[in-house]
Design an enzyme around this catalytic site. Structure first.
Site, PDB file in Angstrom:
ATOM      1  N   HIS A   1       0.713  -1.200   0.069  1.00 21.32           N
ATOM      2  CA  HIS A   1      -0.128   0.125  -0.076  1.00 21.32           C
ATOM      3  C   HIS A   1       0.851   1.422  -0.005  1.00 21.32           C
ATOM      4  CE1 HIS A   1      -3.853   2.035   1.406  1.00 21.32           C
ATOM      5  NE2 HIS A   1      -2.802   3.221   1.713  1.00 21.32           N
ATOM      6  N   GLU A   2       1.759   1.411   1.106  1.00 21.23           N
ATOM      7  CA  GLU A   2       2.519   2.593   1.131  1.00 21.23           C
ATOM      8  C   GLU A   2       3.617   2.577  -0.244  1.00 21.23           C
ATOM      9  OE1 GLU A   2       1.821   4.800   3.155  1.00 21.23           O
ATOM     10  OE2 GLU A   2       0.826   3.541   4.510  1.00 21.23           O
TER      11      GLU A   2
ATOM     12  N   HIS B   1       1.835   4.293  -3.060  1.00 20.30           N
ATOM     13  CA  HIS B   1       1.692   5.850  -2.858  1.00 20.30           C
ATOM     14  C   HIS B   1       3.130   6.519  -3.335  1.00 20.30           C
ATOM     15  CE1 HIS B   1      -2.019   5.929  -0.922  1.00 20.30           C
ATOM     16  NE2 HIS B   1      -1.616   5.522   0.495  1.00 20.30           N
TER      17      HIS B   1
END
Length: 225
Positions: A28-29, A32
């Site tokens: 997820h990170e 980003h």
């Protein structure tokens, strides 16, 4: 970020949930950071955040929240926030950099949906062929649930969640001065609420995230039947 309802779980489930959180949060990170870099913002890249190494995305308080969730307490957890500087997104026009911020925010929840969809595939193959995946199947089922939860939780449009940045990025500029103070103080307020009334806050977020989580998991399992 995410939360699950209260009940002390068996050790195998605790481990499966925690490992699922670690993997899902790292990806997820990473997404980003990677999308921001693709748009020209190298802030996260310069801090070593374009990596799948969970240690680079570790946030102590957020990890504590994940542990509490894995045990069975209603809580929230998160990874280390990825720094994003929309004004450095040199690959998109200046007037569209708010939209760039929304794209960066959206990349996280989308990555969780993709992870869940991939994990569903071996589960469905096993079901169709009468195979029992045993502990692997149990882990994959938790991985699907955790990713669906992370996606739905992060799409809630309140700071500091991704949903807020998505909303801020697509709304007209008129809303910017109204929403910016919320973004600035959202995370400290959230932390205060957690430590003052973690169970209450967890329950509130559950009520907002669970309906979408359940819809996502239902669609993922039904879509591959």
């Amino acid at each position: 970020m995410g939360g699950l309802s209260f009940s002390i779980r068996p050790l195998d489930d605790i481990i499966a949930i925690l490992v699922s959180f670690i993997i899902a949060t790292a990806i997820h990170e990473f997404m980003h950071a990677w999308v921001a870099w693709q748009l020209g913002d190298d802030t996260a890249r310069n801090q070593g955040r374009i990596t799948l190494n969970p240690a680079s995305h570790f946030e102590p308080v957020g990890f504590f929240g994940m542990c509490m969730i894995a045990i069975g307490f209603p809580f929230i957890g998160w990874g280390k926030p990825v720094p994003v500087a929309p004004w450095r997104m040199s690959r998109i026009p200046r007037e569209r950099r708010k939209l760039g911020l929304a794209l960066v925010a959206l990349a996280g929840p989308v990555s969780n949906i993709v992870q869940a969809a991939i994990a569903v595939i071996p589960i469905q193959i096993a079901l169709r062929n009468g195979y029992d995946l045993g502990p692997v199947g149990e882990f994959l089922n938790w991985f699907v649930v955790i990713n669906a939860l992370l996606a739905s939780f992060n799409l809630i449009p309140i700071p500091p969640l991704d949903g807020f940045n998505i909303l801020n990025g697509i709304l007209p500029d008129f809303w910017t001065p109204i929403l910016e103070p919320l973004a600035r103080y959202g995370f400290p307020i959230l932390l205060l609420l957690i430590f003052v009334g973690g169970r209450i806050v967890g329950s509130i977020f559950e009520s907002m995230a669970y309906p979408l989580r359940d819809t996502l998991t239902d669609l993922l399992y039904r879509g591959l039947v």
